[in-house]
Design an enzyme around this catalytic site. Sequence first.
Site, short mmCIF file in Angstrom:
data_model
loop_
_atom_site.label_atom_id
_atom_site.label_comp_id
_atom_site.label_asym_id
_atom_site.label_seq_id
_atom_site.Cartn_x
_atom_site.Cartn_y
_atom_site.Cartn_z
N LYS A 55 43.77 33.58 71.18
CA LYS A 55 45.14 33.19 71.41
C LYS A 55 45.45 33.39 72.93
O LYS A 55 45.39 34.73 73.25
CB LYS A 55 46.36 33.66 70.53
N GLU A 87 59.11 34.13 53.30
CA GLU A 87 60.51 34.36 53.15
C GLU A 87 61.05 34.71 51.73
O GLU A 87 61.94 35.34 51.56
CB GLU A 87 61.21 33.27 53.79
N ARG A 133 64.34 28.59 53.30
CA ARG A 133 62.99 28.55 52.37
C ARG A 133 63.07 29.67 51.14
O ARG A 133 62.43 29.58 50.23
CB ARG A 133 61.71 29.06 53.21
#
Length: 639
Positions: A284, A375, A403
């Site tokens: 990354k 979540e 969610r």
Amino acid sequence: MEERLINSLKLPEDLRTLTTEELERVCQELRNELIDTVSRSGGHFASSLGTTEITVALHKVFDTPHDRIVWDVGHQAYIHKMLTGRRQQMGGIRTKDGISGFLKRNESPFDSFGAGHAGTSISAAVGMRVALDSVAPDRFVTAVIGDGSLTSGMVFEALNHAGDLGLKRFIVVLNDNEMSISKNVGALSWLFSRTLTGERSSRARETVKNLHKRGYIPDLLFRAVDRAEEVTQGFFSTPAMLFEAFGFRYIGPVDGHNVPALLQALENAKLQDIPTIVHCHTVKGKGYEPAEGDPILWHGVAPFDRTKGVFQPSSSTTPPKKLPTYTGVFADTVSSMAQVDPSIRAITAAMPSGTGLDKVQQAAPHQVYDVGICEQHAVTYAAGLACEGMKPIVAIYSTFLQRAYDQIVHDVCIQKLPVTFAIDRGGVVGNDGETHQGVFDIGYLRSIPHMTVMSPKDENELRHMLFTAVNLGAPAAVRYPRGNGTGAQMDEQLRKLAVGKAEVIRRGQDALLVCFGPIITNALLAADKLQAELGITCTIINARFAKPLDEKLLAAELPNYKVVCTVEDHSIAGGFGSAVIEFAQVHDVRLQTNVHRFGVGDSFVTHASQAEQHTMNGYDSDSIFAHIQAQLGATRKVA
């Protein structure tokens, strides 16, 4: 000076004529241009740097957009945007009237699926592949997932379904940047996987299957050969065991920055007759040293000095007083409470830095949990903690808490468990656009029995609300916006607020403004201007609670004014203003006028600055001023 190769690339089809060496050059040029562009405009950064070679290889190997590429989240797809006709628009990305920072179907035919929340790519790709079976069975569908999304439970549901369906021409590219699953297990694994999934092996496998179907190979022998392949692949590659269990063929791990290896892996994946995983190991922030060193800090960035690797200071000639952010105040408050109360437990769904819980973790390391992009699990996990005497604080952005709605209802509120929901980014959030606006939480929370919903007028009141919620002994939600506070004076001691009690913070004669949350600042600015320019005075109420409302105060105040307005940083439909109107109707409160609600209209809020979004939806201070002026027919000036 040598002409840049990317200048000759208008669409992905232009990539397909290039040699491997030319593709590597294209990757270097794209990465360099992305660094330059984002250093000026800001935006999601480290993830897209890490997927440069993957993106180029995908568009080289597949006939996009005929073949579908489905990106998870979208913040890893800036190079994809640059390759699909949007290079010249990248300078205005995430700004008003500019292109989105995420994927949008109405922005480009190459954006197969809109994405802003993690974990959706494989589910959407499965649906596409099944739908295409009957109309275009030759098309490939590839989902690109990574950057932590593999921690989402929805991903495993989709993998399970895809494997059960045995989908052909279905590929998942796992961008493993060490923020999803384990590190690669070495070159030997990729060497074996490359051999096992190559053209010769794939042909041999198909031949054996055909001979088995025709009765030339006994069933017992065929099963033994097939099982031997699975066991051997699992021995050499531990991740393969996971994906093989879901019915996928595994290819990898592949160096995600090695163009020839990526091309071969993707070509091999096209040969398979079952769903296939291509596991790519990437870095990354690849290609920009500061981003490689701290990919979390450089995930999403403001404009920065490319040479120095530091973020640009404000363009203002006189720097404004540094104000604390609401997120920072939340973190400081929870840190201090956790050190005093060992029963406090703070929970985040893969957003420790975004929610401020990384700071809490430093102060109370054994009282903070990051559960990953889950979540639903975060909320039910909190419910379990509460059952055994803990005081859980679930810190989640408003848009992501959506969610877990069923868990809030079923696992927390029905059982009346003392879970505190710290709802960050409540209201419009600026440049992330439609998928990230936190403008629905009041509506989806205030209808739930046993739930208390509150929002502070400033950062000092936020501290008291958090203390109140944690010690309430019942479900409670505290919502607060993205960005800086007001610079309010902080009280030394935390105190419990009286639940359901509002406060009048200004008295006037002509108009009433009932406000919920820090957006009260816009109402105060409008009231100052009304009084200064027109002599109109306003009463302003800081409601504090959307549920329960301060019914006694509202019943006393609502009938007294020719203009009554509610102000909220939220959708008008079902929001705080709706609660006030419902109260007045149920209790037969006789008003002189209809209540006018200021807030977000019946549309999704596109990317722009937060101030621009207030104006776009007509609840900035000037819009409030104009409405009250028009309603009162005021034209006189104050001397």
